[in-house]
Design an enzyme around this catalytic site. Sequence first.
Site, mmCIF file in Angstrom:
data_model
loop_
_atom_site.group_PDB
_atom_site.id
_atom_site.type_symbol
_atom_site.label_atom_id
_atom_site.label_comp_id
_atom_site.label_asym_id
_atom_site.label_seq_id
_atom_site.Cartn_x
_atom_site.Cartn_y
_atom_site.Cartn_z
ATOM 1 N N LYS A 79 0.903 -1.324 -0.103
ATOM 2 C CA LYS A 79 -0.165 0.010 -0.070
ATOM 3 C C LYS A 79 0.899 1.211 -0.088
ATOM 4 C CE LYS A 79 -2.297 -0.802 3.914
ATOM 5 N NZ LYS A 79 -1.763 -2.363 4.163
ATOM 6 N N ASN A 102 -2.762 6.202 5.778
ATOM 7 C CA ASN A 102 -2.068 5.105 6.478
ATOM 8 C C ASN A 102 -0.465 5.234 6.232
ATOM 9 O OD1 ASN A 102 -2.323 2.855 8.475
ATOM 10 N ND2 ASN A 102 -1.550 1.738 6.635
ATOM 11 N N HIS A 151 -4.253 -9.100 10.290
ATOM 12 C CA HIS A 151 -4.720 -8.552 11.405
ATOM 13 C C HIS A 151 -6.065 -9.469 11.896
ATOM 14 C CE1 HIS A 151 -2.250 -4.808 10.651
ATOM 15 N NE2 HIS A 151 -3.108 -4.879 9.409
#
Length: 382
Positions: free
Chosen positions: A96, A114, A161
């Site tokens: 990302k 982020n 996660h």
Amino acid sequence: MRRVLVLGLARSGLAAQAALERRGVEVVAADRTLGNDEDAALLDGVDVLVKSPGVPGENALVAAARERGIEVWSEVELGYRLLGVRLVGVTGTNGKTTTSELLGAILGVQVAGNVGRSLTALDGQIEPGELVVCELSSFQLEDVHELSCEVALLLNLEPDHLDRHHSFEAYRDAKLRIFERARVAVVPRGSGLPGVEFDADDPLPAEPLIRGRHNRENAAAATAAARALGTPDEQIAEALRTFPGVPHRLELVAEIRGVRYVNDSKATNVAAALRALAAYEGEPVHLILGGSRKGEDFAPLVAALDTTDIRAIYLIGETADELAPLLPDARRAGTLEAALKAIGARPGDVVLLSPACASYDQFRDFEQRGEEFRRLVANLAG
């Protein structure tokens, strides 16, 4: 909005608080959970609760807010509404930040989300209607309502996660929220999702400077997104040829007496570590592995290590106990410092920090872990 509770006082929470206060909104800031009457009183008169990405939905204040009918927004939802910007959203399990920064370089625009600079931190630095590349994590996408992207890009989806989302399905569902209200979707070829497709083997306007097949895939994704915005290939090619990558992602820290030291601290899951190993396929690697637990299965990594040219493996962090039985030839080092002292690398070897784990057992975050690796390597040079 008359009164807003900002929950979580990390970078994004503080930026959200400042942006709201500049508009005269009364802000209550809290970095704690609901546990007594005093905490419950924080919700009195609140119109909206804005939560930082690190605050889970099960947080007691969040749960109490929902019970009272108070809207719960992520920080990026707040930023989207306050700033009035047009977003190019980037999400996925891995790649990302690299892809977001590459897109920023291609388009010549600001990058937020982020990546380490929250969207609300751009308040006062950007005009409504301007384009912003925004890296969006699953934590940020959990609580979006009106946020929409000009182009929404999904890089990949692999288990991650699970300690937060509890299942891959819940994690996937959070990621796919990026496509809600998006004008154009950009998706991996073969994903079964509708949209403009990309693949690592796509012809590109230029070959990327950054190393690894996974980075060629990132470049293909960025190219597809940029083309969807009408960016000419000449502009894309210039960025692909010159973009050097980002810190803590296969970052060559130093070459000392013929040994290359590579900081891949951002490899906080198995899939990311597998990409790092593929980037150094056929080269003699000393791998530093381990960190804090995220509920992942290490079997795919163990299988890959059996078939690659790994000179030695050094285990650090709390997952060392879990990894040691799976990797009987690995050495327990415990810490980064001890691992680097134990490595007997020769000229031509690669010392690779690619932990496949989070960092919270020994460090504040993956950045601090990578910075410590840099510091220790610099000491070796001295």
